[in-house]
Scaffold this active site. Structure first.
Site, PDB file in Angstrom:
ATOM      1  N   ASP A  28       0.876  -1.172   0.000  1.00 54.57           N
ATOM      2  CA  ASP A  28       0.000   0.000   0.000  1.00 54.57           C
ATOM      3  C   ASP A  28       0.912   1.220   0.000  1.00 54.57           C
ATOM      4  O   ASP A  28       1.502   1.571   1.016  1.00 54.57           O
ATOM      5  CB  ASP A  28      -0.893  -0.035   1.263  1.00 54.57           C
ATOM      6  CG  ASP A  28      -1.775   1.213   1.383  1.00 54.57           C
ATOM      7  OD1 ASP A  28      -1.698   2.094   0.507  1.00 54.57           O
ATOM      8  OD2 ASP A  28      -2.534   1.291   2.369  1.00 54.57           O
ATOM      9  N   LYS A  88       3.114  11.179  -3.639  1.00 56.23           N
ATOM     10  CA  LYS A  88       2.081  10.509  -4.428  1.00 56.23           C
ATOM     11  C   LYS A  88       1.247  11.497  -5.242  1.00 56.23           C
ATOM     12  O   LYS A  88       0.745  11.185  -6.311  1.00 56.23           O
ATOM     13  CB  LYS A  88       1.173   9.726  -3.470  1.00 56.23           C
ATOM     14  CG  LYS A  88       0.194   8.773  -4.127  1.00 56.23           C
ATOM     15  CD  LYS A  88      -0.488   7.930  -3.059  1.00 56.23           C
ATOM     16  CE  LYS A  88      -1.549   7.006  -3.638  1.00 56.23           C
ATOM     17  NZ  LYS A  88      -2.149   6.168  -2.576  1.00 56.23           N
ATOM     18  N   GLU A 186      -7.322   0.508  -4.371  1.00 55.70           N
ATOM     19  CA  GLU A 186      -7.280   0.373  -2.914  1.00 55.70           C
ATOM     20  C   GLU A 186      -8.583  -0.187  -2.327  1.00 55.70           C
ATOM     21  O   GLU A 186      -8.535  -1.131  -1.534  1.00 55.70           O
ATOM     22  CB  GLU A 186      -6.895   1.725  -2.294  1.00 55.70           C
ATOM     23  CG  GLU A 186      -5.409   2.017  -2.501  1.00 55.70           C
ATOM     24  CD  GLU A 186      -5.035   3.484  -2.466  1.00 55.70           C
ATOM     25  OE1 GLU A 186      -5.873   4.299  -2.061  1.00 55.70           O
ATOM     26  OE2 GLU A 186      -3.900   3.813  -2.854  1.00 55.70           O
ATOM     27  N   ASP A 208     -13.629   4.429   1.402  1.00 63.30           N
ATOM     28  CA  ASP A 208     -12.199   4.531   1.676  1.00 63.30           C
ATOM     29  C   ASP A 208     -11.775   6.001   1.722  1.00 63.30           C
ATOM     30  O   ASP A 208     -11.570   6.627   0.691  1.00 63.30           O
ATOM     31  CB  ASP A 208     -11.436   3.767   0.564  1.00 63.30           C
ATOM     32  CG  ASP A 208      -9.916   3.810   0.749  1.00 63.30           C
ATOM     33  OD1 ASP A 208      -9.446   4.452   1.715  1.00 63.30           O
ATOM     34  OD2 ASP A 208      -9.210   3.210  -0.072  1.00 63.30           O
TER      35      ASP A 208
END
Lengths: 618, 203
Positions: A28, A88, A186, A208
């Site tokens: 992850d 990211k 994810e 999420d």
């Protein structure tokens, strides 16, 4: 069966190397924190660092001597070390796309594409920085098994990542020496973990909410088959925005508006502390510079409720995309650190009208699910019990005349998928066609993301509309797109495997989706205008070539002049945005030329009867 | 090279829509694949969604490329092709509108182009009225009105579907084709109504 356990470094080395199964990794790679889990024989172990922590802060430090460290903020001064966080957000983005304040300095890359980050050890690309994080995670795994034994890794990305962002992530893994078995969304990874470990079945919503992104997926889980039905979200909304909302309130209350740089970072840190306190207490006190105040729950809720509402709108949309109602949802799974907030839980639970599921650690569940899928893709026997059916998150299509996006594969289509559509040439004798591959939901090319361009050359000259060009899109199970163009009458052929170079703006995907609804009406008007313009030009082109071929033999001088006059007028009007006039003038020209067209047809038939093919007449 | 007909060579004669845009959606195989056969179902208007889903899932379990993760390149390529076809078949059969088009295609009826002259004036008139109503509701931002309109159009669609089923089953293909076009119109109106609702809700 308890699938998950926690392994200390080095502890299980002997056991693992004794098995004939190749272990595989689930990673992850988060905005704030990253984790790695290892799968073997259907058991997933979360790997810890030397201090017993599974979370690796996604923060990379570069020193002048080239030394690189990853993890907690060193607290050292910027003159000694360059610290990069939230890299990211830069993955797969162009320099023009980055319109927010950063803690580090950027420079344009000489090759275009992603910008470089200036560090004391020289300029680094976001891919290189991400690779440093991945290397540390890979090292954790190699403390338990030898590197040669690792079959590869499944790395998770937000469901809403576009092709460029996905490619950048792949590149980072390659740079870190990892074999990528697949990139996995994810929320999908989280569903795999719940499906396999908790034997969850039914129609599931995965909510999420991470530090910087929000994803929601609707999945059907049944007898080992996990089907993603619809997915949506917001690529620029996360728990960090709660901190910012509190900070804005503090600035307003204290009258301090010109706060920036380290002072703002310090304020955000305090706001984060207050946010956590408000999970337990009715109020939290905040001291900022000379100002001190009390933030009560009611005020805090008023600040963050609009943000939570945004996530619920995305949930509603996913349900609509799936053609399902709230009653069809059997379980709601909570993933991501920000779902620890009681207010988020309260709102989400009220929206769906049911209790929430968070029996697996919301911060670890994604890495664990990724490891389970990695085990399947590594060809380990356990995998035969499970199958994952994923979708493309954004529509794929091609540019057509007038700058319009023609969707070939709509979003939420299950992959692998192959679709083809036929196009034709626009001008008489056109021998080449330029293909522009796009991703997005809007009608205009300028609002979509450009993925690739390629050309189909050497089309034999034909009249406009006679060539049949078939454009095929193929997306494989890994989500990789291949586009192919073929002229059907000759078999002429050209293809490209899409490898995009840079990405959308922050929040663009969400924005593009939202706008595709909000501006559907505006798009339509514009589309209609463009179509009218194209139609006008097509008439002019066709008439031009007809005049060239037969004008002198079939028409008088004054007739030709009349047509030319009318064409000139239409040319001028076609440059304007007056759709009604373009339409009227096109119609007028059409009327004026209809007699000529009839004469040409008669001549054509006569010629055909005397043994000539109409091809020769053009 | 194929002969070009007179009407095509005199292109500017025709009031054609944007020609270089889509001609038609086609499957990768030039011949129409029988999606019912792909999903091991009898060719019929009505299908049991539970059986459709069960067959789809069971075939996915056998064919999906992930089943051949350690297989050869050829095996994996074949798996991608087969599952692509399977996904297409499933999407088509799941939607009554797409299923109707597919049923007609299997009977050799062309469903790619429609002219308004093929539709009954009464139907067109009703569509125009419904569209006016939609525009008005959008203008007045009436959410409940839009929801009610959506429900009515949905009922119309259901009625048309029942008619299609009866016509198709009794072999009246020409009428079934016209009915399919009416279904298409109704579907588009429904989608526009929902998009308007979405805009009002702030999606």
């Amino acid at each position: 069966m308890a699938l998950f356990s926690i392994a200390e470094p080095g502890q299980s080395k002997a056991r693992l190397s004794a098995t004939r199964h190749k272990p595989a990794l689930g990673i992850d790679l988060g905005t704030t924190n990253s984790l790695v889990a290892i799968a073997r024989e259907g058991t997933v172990e979360l790997l810890l660092d030397g201090h017993g922590s599974a979370l690796l802060p996604s923060v990379v430090h570069y020193q002048r001597n080239g030394a690189v460290t990853v993890g907690e903020d060193s607290g050292k001064h910027a003159s000694v070390v360059t610290t990069i966080s939230s890299v990211k957000r830069l993955m797969g983005r162009g320099i023009a796309d980055i319109n927010y304040r950063l803690s580090c300095e950027l420079e344009a890359s000489p090759e275009g594409g992603m910008p470089l980050i200036k560090t004391l050890a020289g300029s680094k690309s976001p891919v290189q920085v991400s690779a440093e994080i991945l290397k540390v995670l890979a090292d954790r795994a190699m403390a338990t098994v030898s590197g040669a034994d690792i079959a590869g890794a499944v790395i998770t990305v937000p469901a809403y990542f576009d092709e460029a962002q996905r490619q950048a992530t792949r590149d980072a893994a390659t740079l870190a020496g990892l074999k990528v078995l697949r990139l996995l969304s994810e929320p999908t990874a989280a569903a795999v973990a719940y499906g396999l470990d908790k034997k969850l079945e039914g129609t599931i919503i995965i909510y999420d909410l991470g530090g910087g992104t929000f994803d929601v997926s609707l999945m059907k889980l049944q007898r080992g088959i996990f089907e993603v039905v619809a997915t949506g979200g917001n690529a620029a909304l996360g728990g960090d925005d709660f901190d910012r909302a509190i900070a804005d309130w503090v600035l307003q209350e204290s009258g301090e508006h010109s706060v920036a740089g380290p002072a703002y970072a310090e304020l955000l840190r305090m706001c984060r502390v207050a946010k956590h306190q408000l999970s337990e207490q009715e109020s939290a006190s905040i001291r900022f510079q000379a100002w001190q105040g009390e933030l009560h729950r009611a005020t805090y809720f008023a600040l963050i409720d609009p943000l939570i509402e945004t996530t619920l709108l995305a949930c509603r949309r996913v349900l609509r995309d799936a053609g399902l109602g709230l009653d069809d949802v059997s379980d709601v799974v909570m993933v991501g650190g920000a779902t620890r907030s009681p207010r988020v839980q309260e709102k989400v639970s009220a929206f769906f009208g049911k209790p929430l599921l968070a029996t697996i650690d919301p911060e670890a569940v994604v890495a664990m699910g990724a490891a389970l899928q990695a085990d399947v893709l590594a060809g380990n026997k356990y995998g035969e019990e499970m199958l994952l059916l994923d979708v493309i998150p954004l529509s794929l299509g091609i540019e057509t005349m007038g700058g319009l996006m023609e969707k070939i594969i709509p979003r939420n289509t299950t992959i692998p998928v192959a679709r083809a559509q036929e196009f034709t040439t626009y001008k008489d004798g056109q021998t080449a066609m330029s293909l522009h591959v796009l991703q997005g939901e809007r009608e205009l090319v300028s609002d979509c993301r450009s993925l690739a361009r390629f050309e189909l050359k050497g089309i034999p000259p034909m009249v406009a509309g006679a060539a049949r060009i078939r454009v095929s899109f193929q997306v494989d199970a890994d989500g990789l797109l291949q586009v192919e163009a073929q002229e059907m009458t000759t078999g002429l052929h050209s293809s490209v495997v899409i490898k995009p170079s840079y990405g959308l703006q922050e929040g663009d995907i969400e924005k593009m989706l939202r706008e595709s609804y909000a501006s559907a009406a505006a798009d339509k008007a514009l589309r209609s205008l463009k179509e009218k313009q194209v139609e006008a030009w097509r008439h002019i082109e066709a008439l031009e070539s007809a005049l060239e071929a037969d004008g002198d033999s079939l028409l008088s001088k004054s007739e030709i002049e009349g047509l030319r006059q009318s064409m000139t007028e239409l040319r001028q009007v076609a440059e304007t945005t007056d759709a009604a006039r373009i339409d009227a003038m096109t119609h007028a020209l059409n009327q004026l030329s209809s007699d000529f067209a009839a004469r040409r047809m008669d001549a054509g038939i006569k010629q055909a009867l005397t043994g000539h093919t109409l091809d020769e007449i053009g | 090279m194929a002969r070009v007909s007179a009407s095509e060579s005199g292109l500017f004669l025709k009031q054609t829509p944007l020609l270089q845009s889509t001609v038609r959606n086609i499957t990768l195989n030039t011949a129409v694949s029988d999606f019912f056969a792909v999903l091991q179902l009898p060719v019929a208007c009505e299908i049991d969604p539970a059986i459709l889903e069960r067959n789809y899932r069971s075939l996915q379990s056998q064919w999906h490329p992930d089943r051949f993760a350690s297989g050869s390149q050829t095996e994996r390529l074949a798996a991608v092709q087969r599952t692509s076809l399977l996904n297409d078949a499933y999407t088509t059969l799941k939607s009554p509108l797409l299923r109707a088009a597919h049923l007609l295609q299997l009977k050799g009826v062309d469903v790619t182009s429609v002219s308004q002259s093929q539709l009954a004036p009464a139907f067109l008139l009703k569509q125009m009225e419904l569209r006016d109503e939609l525009e008005e509701l959008i203008g007045r931002s009436e959410l409940t009105g839009l929801e009610q309109l959506g429900k009515r159009v949905q009922q119309d669609r259901q009625q048309l579907w029942l008619e299609f089923t009866a016509l198709f089953d009794s072999g009246k293909l020409e009428q079934a084709q016209r009915n399919y076009y009416e279904l298409q119109f109704t579907q588009r109106l429904l989608e526009e109504t929902r998009a308007a609702e979405d805009r009002l809700l702030g999606y």
